[in-house]
Design a protein around this motif. Structure first.
Motif, PDB file in Angstrom:
ATOM      1  N   ARG A  85      37.769  37.427  40.765  1.00 26.07           N
ATOM      2  CA  ARG A  85      38.766  37.051  41.227  1.00 26.07           C
ATOM      3  C   ARG A  85      40.213  37.272  40.538  1.00 26.07           C
ATOM      4  NH1 ARG A  85      36.256  32.864  44.587  1.00 26.07           N
ATOM      5  NH2 ARG A  85      35.898  33.482  46.660  1.00 26.07           N
ATOM      6  N   GLY A 134      40.919  40.680  40.516  1.00 22.98           N
ATOM      7  CA  GLY A 134      41.371  41.577  41.864  1.00 22.98           C
ATOM      8  C   GLY A 134      40.204  41.704  42.985  1.00 22.98           C
ATOM      9  N   TRP A 135      39.102  41.013  42.687  1.00 24.69           N
ATOM     10  CA  TRP A 135      37.842  41.066  43.492  1.00 24.69           C
ATOM     11  C   TRP A 135      38.167  40.224  44.947  1.00 24.69           C
ATOM     12  CZ3 TRP A 135      34.112  36.516  44.191  1.00 24.69           C
ATOM     13  CH2 TRP A 135      32.941  37.359  44.740  1.00 24.69           C
ATOM     14  N   ASN A 136      37.931  40.925  46.072  1.00 24.76           N
ATOM     15  CA  ASN A 136      38.445  40.118  47.255  1.00 24.76           C
ATOM     16  C   ASN A 136      37.157  39.175  47.861  1.00 24.76           C
ATOM     17  OD1 ASN A 136      36.616  42.101  48.260  1.00 24.76           O
ATOM     18  ND2 ASN A 136      38.022  43.248  49.499  1.00 24.76           N
ATOM     19  N   GLY A 137      36.289  38.968  47.212  1.00 24.06           N
ATOM     20  CA  GLY A 137      34.964  38.362  47.605  1.00 24.06           C
ATOM     21  C   GLY A 137      34.144  38.895  48.432  1.00 24.06           C
ATOM     22  N   GLU A 138      34.251  40.038  48.504  1.00 27.56           N
ATOM     23  CA  GLU A 138      33.021  41.071  49.111  1.00 27.56           C
ATOM     24  C   GLU A 138      32.035  41.313  48.072  1.00 27.56           C
ATOM     25  OE1 GLU A 138      34.934  44.066  51.558  1.00 27.56           O
ATOM     26  OE2 GLU A 138      35.953  42.476  53.177  1.00 27.56           O
TER      27      GLU A 138
END
Length: 240
Positions: free
Chosen positions: A233, A236-240
């Motif tokens: 995160r 920049g990871w959005n959790g998908e």
């Protein structure tokens, strides 16, 4: 005190149903399992929990448990292929080789490359006789090639997608460390602790297995494990 079902299954704290819930793909010949962190694939010389010990819960109607088809290190999470019977790995062996099967790993690394994508072509050899499974860059060693792509960047971290073109032991870990951006939590080649946190941030995210000439490869994706979430995160990871 008698041992619990979970201890007999080899996965502490997981029931048979929870083990089965880790199956990401199943057909008549193979399973793809989402391997948890810290669990060795094989039984060690001193015994203890291991992934193979849980295979009895993965028969799904067949008379025998599945068998191992390819390796995945103890500290690495994600996609792990097993054959559903003893003939399956031999038949699938033709595709479970570098250049045929495609594997993409996610890693959170310290620092990171200046470029957005590239290739590491760096032969590897054994570190020494005492640590025969540890590797080092060695111009006289075996060919080892890794392609990489930046997925995101954060404060002192980079989220990489790594694809091993070859399949050497610890290839991604040695290549990352040798390039100056070791994988977070790597207690052998990087700056990770010998004991405790953080866990190695290397995850077998996707595997693509060609099953016939006339069909598209089977593609299986494993969700990012909880111990990667914070640093992904941050990049920049959005959790998908």
């Amino acid at each position: 005190m008698s041992e619990s079902h979970n201890e007999r299954a080899g996965l502490p704290g997981l029931t048979a149903e929870q083990i089965q819930a880790r199956v990401l793909y199943r057909d008549g010949l193979m399973l793809v399992i989402d391997k948890p962190a810290g669990l060795p694939v094989h039984r060690g010389p001193k015994g203890g929990a291991n992934l193979e010990a849980s295979f009895d819960a993965l028969r799904f109607g067949l008379p025998r448990p599945p068998v191992l088809a390819h390796r995945l290190a103890r500290a690495t999470t994600g996609c792990r292929v097993v054959g559903r019977h003893r003939q399956a790995p031999a038949g699938r062996g033709r595709v479970l080789k570098p250049g045929r099967i495609s594997k993409i790993y996610w890693a959170a690394v310290e620092g990171g490359p200046a470029e957005d994508e590239g290739t590491v072509d760096m032969p590897l050899g054994r570190l020494n006789d005492e640590r025969g499974w540890w590797q080092k860059p060695d111009p006289d060693g075996q060919t080892a090639v890794t392609t990489w792509k930046v997925m995101g960047r954060g404060d002192g971290l980079t989220w990489l997608a790594l694809e091993p073109v070859t399949g050497r032991t610890h290839q991604l870990r040695v290549h990352s460390a040798a390039m100056g951006w070791p994988i977070v939590g790597d207690n052998i080649y990087g700056n990770g602790p010998r004991f405790g946190q953080p866990t190695l941030h290397l995850h077998a995210r996707e595997i693509a297995i060609p099953i016939s000439k006339n069909k598209q490869p089977v593609r299986v994706t494993a969700p990012a494990p909880a111990h990667l979430h914070e640093r992904l995160r941050a990049c920049g990871w959005n959790g998908e």
